[in-house]
Design a protein around this motif. Structure first.
Motif, PDB file in Angstrom:
ATOM      1  N   ALA A 160     101.642 -38.651 -28.170  1.00  9.17           N
ATOM      2  CA  ALA A 160     102.700 -37.649 -28.086  1.00  9.17           C
ATOM      3  C   ALA A 160     102.252 -36.399 -27.338  1.00  9.17           C
ATOM      4  CB  ALA A 160     103.158 -37.264 -29.486  1.00  9.17           C
ATOM      5  N   ALA A 161     100.913 -36.237 -27.086  1.00  9.52           N
ATOM      6  CA  ALA A 161     100.384 -35.034 -26.434  1.00  9.52           C
ATOM      7  C   ALA A 161     100.060 -35.326 -24.982  1.00  9.52           C
ATOM      8  CB  ALA A 161      99.139 -34.534 -27.162  1.00  9.52           C
ATOM      9  N   ASP A 162     100.248 -34.322 -24.139  1.00 10.12           N
ATOM     10  CA  ASP A 162      99.884 -34.495 -22.731  1.00 10.12           C
ATOM     11  C   ASP A 162      99.147 -33.287 -22.153  1.00 10.12           C
ATOM     12  OD1 ASP A 162     102.028 -32.763 -22.698  1.00 10.12           O
ATOM     13  OD2 ASP A 162     103.414 -34.212 -21.811  1.00 10.12           O
ATOM     14  N   GLN A 265     102.831 -30.906 -26.265  1.00 10.56           N
ATOM     15  CA  GLN A 265     103.704 -31.974 -25.767  1.00 10.56           C
ATOM     16  C   GLN A 265     104.756 -31.357 -24.846  1.00 10.56           C
ATOM     17  OE1 GLN A 265     107.098 -33.775 -27.991  1.00 10.56           O
ATOM     18  NE2 GLN A 265     105.722 -35.567 -28.111  1.00 10.56           N
ATOM     19  N   GLN A 268     106.135 -36.091 -23.040  1.00 13.40           N
ATOM     20  CA  GLN A 268     106.054 -37.345 -23.768  1.00 13.40           C
ATOM     21  C   GLN A 268     107.282 -37.545 -24.656  1.00 13.40           C
ATOM     22  OE1 GLN A 268     103.857 -39.676 -23.395  1.00 13.40           O
ATOM     23  NE2 GLN A 268     102.450 -38.565 -22.024  1.00 13.40           N
TER      24      GLN A 268
END
Length: 711
Positions: A160-162, A265, A268
């Motif tokens: 879920a993290a970018d 995030q 995502q």
């Protein structure tokens, strides 16, 4: 055959040639995601032609269900607290496909198996990234590389993290400072400085409670107290309007928080979960270990570099000591071999590759001999007498217009200025090795000079004994001693006695005596027969060469006294005895010279006096200055009855005696009338209770006036 292939085989078997697709929506999914479509083999990477309607059914009371829509048939499978899966028939079938209870159960377990495999794969990836982080901590000591790797691993296992950002606390400015980032522009390092308690990162650092935000609204609300400057800095590094969620955990070392780790995030589709927060805390703990290792490494490295520096210094000192010892031994051998100052100075010049000269202050002599004296002896004494360190001096030559640089190394023994080494320097100056050589040479040269002075003191004592034996001898013994000392029985001699006073430092007194003796040796080199120093006096015996000896001797002696007075090293009272015609009269000339010198000393005067010039003062030689002063005071005491007239009466009687009791000359000298003089003289007789016609009274008054004038 894997579970997914088995599942597809069964679906093809039960659904026939009816087109179908498989959709999943589990705990971290915001929307249904397409897993498989029998229409498009690459459907998983393409936008599905249809969407899956959301179902409010809860798996808590059912496992599966069937929904028939106008254009679709949907077979839903529910998984408690995990989500659901949908098998969707893309077109309306001519007739409804009814699954048996066993088929529903088989499909439900098959999808459950797919979900379990997906979780296992995710766990394996998590473990891999965690192990990579652990290995990186011990595999490299590049802190920035380790931290970036840990953030990258966290992003890889938390889908879920970018983007990620690491803040560390700087106690010097009381701010959280970004130290590493993935997904942000490097401008974030320039201006972002977060206060404790500010925004999400500041709050997590303040209270140590991890925080998770799943929506843009939640995140924006939590960041509402961020300062304008920090918001601008973050927004410039990454557009914050796209921020949809955030995880933030503290980085701690034991009970002390040292920073925070934040995952963002932006694009995502997944949703953060509590498990993601726990997983990120594990990466934060790895970061803490990496930071501690880096600090320990930095301390060890600093300690190593410090030890290496100390080792280099010790090696340099060791080499320096070896050089010093070699130089010292070389120069010491010259001193032990009695090579003398000139050989030592020449050797120093060769060792340093610089022209070196030695100015012997005591003997007022330059080495090497016939060297140019760049400075006068007075200049050297003024420059170096009170110094212990070298002095750099620039000399300007008016003829050539050049400026020459000299380095003067004073040679000091205790409080005694012995002389100096003069180095003519070039632009490159003096190297450390050359300076060390000069320092060592200076020490050895001082020892050589002190040794020479000590030997001279022994010789002076022997010379004193010989001279005292000579003047105490009579008859044939006198002639025998005179002959052994190289004296001629009928030659004419002068004895000179110099008394040094106001020199309380015994070592300085001895040095001044040595200096005076050396001076007189070369000043009276043609006539000097015998010279020595003993205690605080110097005795000089010279031979007369002609009638002009007296004037020449007086001038040379007066110059020596003047220079001693000028240098403020001692006060020099010099007495000269009468010329001795033959060796029998040497003792008489010696006594006269000693009395003349003591005459000056008793009156705290310096200079030169011949015994024959003392005149009536010879009668006062055995009188102390206190007795003389008392006599003068007793004679002139009555003048004190009238202090205003005291000086007038004293001046009158002093002038009267000076003018040989001539009234006319006295009146002229005083610029008064002769009758006025007579009146004053009568007043003097009255006050002093004397009669100027009485020879005894006249003699007393003449003597008092003479002594007052002498004083």
């Amino acid at each position: 055959m894997n579970s997914f292939s088995l599942l597809l085989e069964k679906l093809h078997e039960w659904l026939g040639d009816q087109p179908f697709s498989i959709w999943f929506q589990f705990s971290r999914d915001r929307h249904f995601r397409l897993i498989f479509s029998s229409v498009h083999e690459s459907a998983a990477t393409m936008t599905p032609p249809v969407t899956v309607p959301f179902s409010d059914n809860d798996a808590s009371h059912m496992r599966y269900g069937y929904e028939s829509l106008r254009s679709q048939q949907m077979y839903r499978f529910f998984y408690e607290k995990e989500g659901q899966a949908v098998i969707c028939l893309e077109q309306k079938a001519k007739q409804q496909i009814i699954l048996t209870s066993d088929q529903w159960d088989l499909l439900w377990f098959g999808i459950r198996l797919l979900l379990a495999e997906e979780k296992v794969t995710a766990k394996a990836e998590e473990s891999k990234k965690l192990f990579e982080g652990i290995r990186s901590i011990s595999a490299t000591l590049d802190l920035h590389q380790i931290i970036r790797g840990i953030i990258g691993n966290a992003l890889a296992v938390i889908p879920a993290a970018d983007a990620g950002l690491l803040h560390l606390y700087d106690s010097t400015i009381d701010r959280l400072i970004p130290k590493a980032t993935v997904g942000f522009h490097d401008t974030v390092f320039q201006d972002l400085k977060m206060r404790v308690g500010e925004s999400i990162a500041g709050k997590v650092f303040e209270d140590g409670i991890p925080r998770m935000y799943k929506t843009s609204q939640e995140t924006t609300l939590a960041m509402k107290d961020i300062s304008a400057d920090n918001f601008h800095s973050l927004n410039h590094a990454k557009t914050l309007r796209d921020l949809n969620g955030l995880l933030c955990v503290p980085i701690s070392r034991e009970e002390k928080r040292i920073g925070v780790l934040v995952l963002h995030q932006f694009h995502q589709e997944n949703v953060f979960t509590k498990y993601d927060l726990d997983l990120l805390q594990g990466f934060a703990d790895q970061t803490s270990i990496a930071l501690q290792n880096a600090e320990l490494y930095a301390e060890v490295k600093q300690a190593y570099e410090h030890m290496a520096g100390i080792s280099a210094q010790l090696q340099a000192k060791h080499d320096d000591l070896i050089h010093r010892n070699h130089i010292h031994e070389s120069i010491k051998q010259l001193s032990l071999q009695n090579k003398g100052a000139e050989t030592i100075v020449k050797t120093l010049g060769k060792m340093t590759c610089h022209p070196i000269y030695f100015a012997d202050w005591l003997e007022q002599k330059m080495y090497p001999e016939k060297s140019v004296l760049f400075f006068s002896w007075d200049e050297l004494h003024v420059l170096l007498n009170k110094r212990r360190q070298p002095v750099l001096v620039n000399l300007f030559s008016p003829t050539s217009g050049d400026v020459q640089l000299f380095c003067l190394y004073p040679l000091i023994n205790g409080s005694i200025f012995l002389g100096c080494l003069i180095l003519h320097l070039e632009e490159r100056g003096l190297s450390d090795l050359a300076r060390m050589t000069v320092e060592q040479g200076s020490a050895v040269l001082i020892l050589d000079l002190v040794k020479k002075q000590s030997i001279s003191s022994v010789l002076y004592k022997r010379a004193h004994d010989l001279f005292q034996e000579l003047i105490a001898s009579k008859g044939n013994e006198l002639f025998d001693r005179a002959r052994s000392m190289g004296l001629q029985s009928q030659a004419k001699y002068y004895v000179i006695y110099a008394h040094l006073t106001q020199c309380h430092d015994l070592a300085l007194l001895e040095a001044n005596i040595h200096r005076l003796i050396t001076r007189w040796k070369w000043e009276f080199s043609k006539t000097q027969v015998f010279v020595y120093g003993f205690h605080n006096h110097v005795t000089l015996l010279i031979r007369s060469l002609g009638s002009r000896d007296g004037k020449d001797i007086r001038e040379r002696l007066q110059q020596a006294s003047y220079e001693f007075e000028l240098g403020k090293v001692a006060s020099l009272a010099i007495g000269v005895g009468s010329m001795a015609s033959g060796i029998e009269q040497i003792s008489k000339s010696y006594e006269e010279a000693k009395k003349a010198a003591h005459y000056l000393t008793n009156r705290s005067r310096s200079g030169v006096v011949h015994y024959k010039d003392l005149g009536v003062n010879r009668l006062m030689l055995n009188q102390s200055q206190a007795d003389i002063d008392a006599f003068i005071h007793d004679v002139f005491a009555p003048f004190g009855q009238d202090p205003e007239k005291y000086l007038e009466w004293e001046q009158t009687i002093m002038t009267y005696m000076k003018c040989s009791q001539s009234p006319q000359l006295t009146a002229k000298e005083l610029h008064i009338h002769v009758n006025t003089l007579y009146q004053r003289l009568r007043k003097v007789e009255e006050l002093l209770q004397i009669d100027l016609r009485n020879p005894e009274d006249l003699l007393k008054l003449q003597l008092a006036c003479h002594l007052r004038q002498e004083g």
